[in-house]
Write a protein that holds these residues in place. Structure first.
Motif: not given
Length: 387
Positions: A44-47, A54-55, A59-64, A145-151
């Protein structure tokens, strides 16, 4: 073994036909958490950090959890199944079954500490089936992580963070980790006086269709390698034939030259030189040299010609073998394509009827086959006894 994972089956939300409900109270539940709750805890925190950057709203993720569940790259969780022995030597209803359960229990109690990047949310030791076995379901995650969520969810990166660096295709992070866990289980077994008989057959649990598909893929790779080797042999034979051909032609020319008219190669007699002197001092030594050279040339010619003919035979056989390999390679590729189609059909059946229902159907079929096999074995024994 590696399974698809059925948390409801593991927690006995329903009882399959291969279970004995009267022994279900002997099962051990180490943990049984809702996977969505675990996803909230882990991500949740990484999300939030990801979405805040995100601008664009799309591109936002509602439910990981739902994003990973529908992903083709990652799975929400993985399951491993561990068992010591089988129903013949470690029956769940006997003393040896209790020994197997003790081994699995000790192994399980150290699992999470050994694997901090594999968040266990469901773990069950089953004593109500033929052989004690352990189901462990976990969510693999990586941080920084450098791609997507950091966790985020990542089996490969989770195992890499635990020190399992993949190398070749056959030596991945997963295969290294599996070997390590087998060694952990073997160490626990040894403390309980059980020796591990490594049969080399447990690298990966595959369905029959997956196994056949993998075997076909291996056969294709082997045939490709053999074909490449044979092609190399053909090319080598072609090069050697090209190298020998001029030598054979030169030998033929030399033999022809030294077989020329003696009048054209004998030296002229000197002034006042007698016939006897000419014959003894010039003609005979020259002819002796010619004969010696001709014999040497003839032997070399025969040897080279034989070698040339043998190479032509080898070349023909190599080409013929290469053509047979090409035909077999095409057959295997077609078989592999058919197997992929069969596997895809099986996955469609699972989606339509649900994995639990398909699993029960498969287990029923296996039990019927086993029963029929036992009946046939009993009939054969009876027939031998009657005689």
């Amino acid at each position: 073994m590696v399974g698809q994972g059925s948390v409801n089956h593991n927690s006995r939300a329903f009882n399959a036909k291969n279970t004995d409900p009267e022994r279900s109270h002997l099962n051990i539940t180490y943990c049984h958490e809702n996977i969505k709750t675990v996803f909230h805890e882990l991500f949740d925190e990484a999300l939030k950090r990801y979405n805040d950057k995100q601008t664009r709203a799309d591109r936002k993720i509602e439910d990981y959890y739902e994003k990973i569940r529908s992903s083709k790259q990652e799975k929400p969780f993985h399951e491993i199944i561990l068992q010591v022995g089988n129903k013949d030597d470690m029956s769940a209803e006997g003393e040896d079954g209790q020994l197997a359960a003790a081994v699995l229990d000790e192994y399980m109690r150290g699992f999470q500490e050994r694997n901090p990047r594999l968040r266990v949310f469901s773990a069950h030791l089953h004593m109500d089936e033929a052989t004690p076995h352990l189901h462990i379901d976990f969510v693999p995650f990586t941080t920084g992580s450098k791609r997507g969520l950091d966790t985020r969810v990542s089996l490969k990166q989770a195992l890499a963070a635990q020190g399992f660096k993949g190398g070749t295709r056959g030596d991945t992070e997963w295969s290294q980790w599996v070997r390590s866990e087998k060694e952990q289980l073997a160490a626990v077994m040894e403390r309980h006086g059980i020796e591990w008989e490594d049969k080399g057959t447990h690298d990966k649990h595959l369905s029959v269709l997956d196994f056949k598909k993998e075997q076909r893929a291996k056969e294709i790779a082997e045939l490709d390698a053999v074909k490449a080797k044979k092609q190399g042999q053909v090319e080598q034979q072609e090069r050697r034939l090209k190298e020998l051909a001029p030598a054979v032609r030169n030998m033929e020319q030399l033999a022809a030259q030294f077989s020329d008219d003696p009048d054209r190669i004998l030296p002229e007699p000197g002034p006042l030189e007698s016939a006897k002197s000419y014959r003894e001092k010039k003609a005979k030594p020259l002819l002796a040299k010619i004969v010696k050279v001709l014999r040497s040339l003839y032997r070399a010619y025969v040897e080279l010609k034989g070698k040339y003919e043998r190479l032509q035979g080898d070349y023909g056989r190599a080409r013929e073998g290469n053509e047979r390999l090409s035909d077999r390679l095409q057959e295997v590729k077609l078989e592999n394509k058919a197997l992929r189609g069969t596997v895809a059909d099986f996955e469609r059946v699972k989606r339509v009827f649900g994995p639990e229902e398909v699993e029960r159907a498969v287990e029923d079929a296996k039990r019927r086959e086993a029963a029929e096999k036992e009946q046939k074995k009993a009939k054969r024994k009876f027939s031998r006894g009657a005689r």
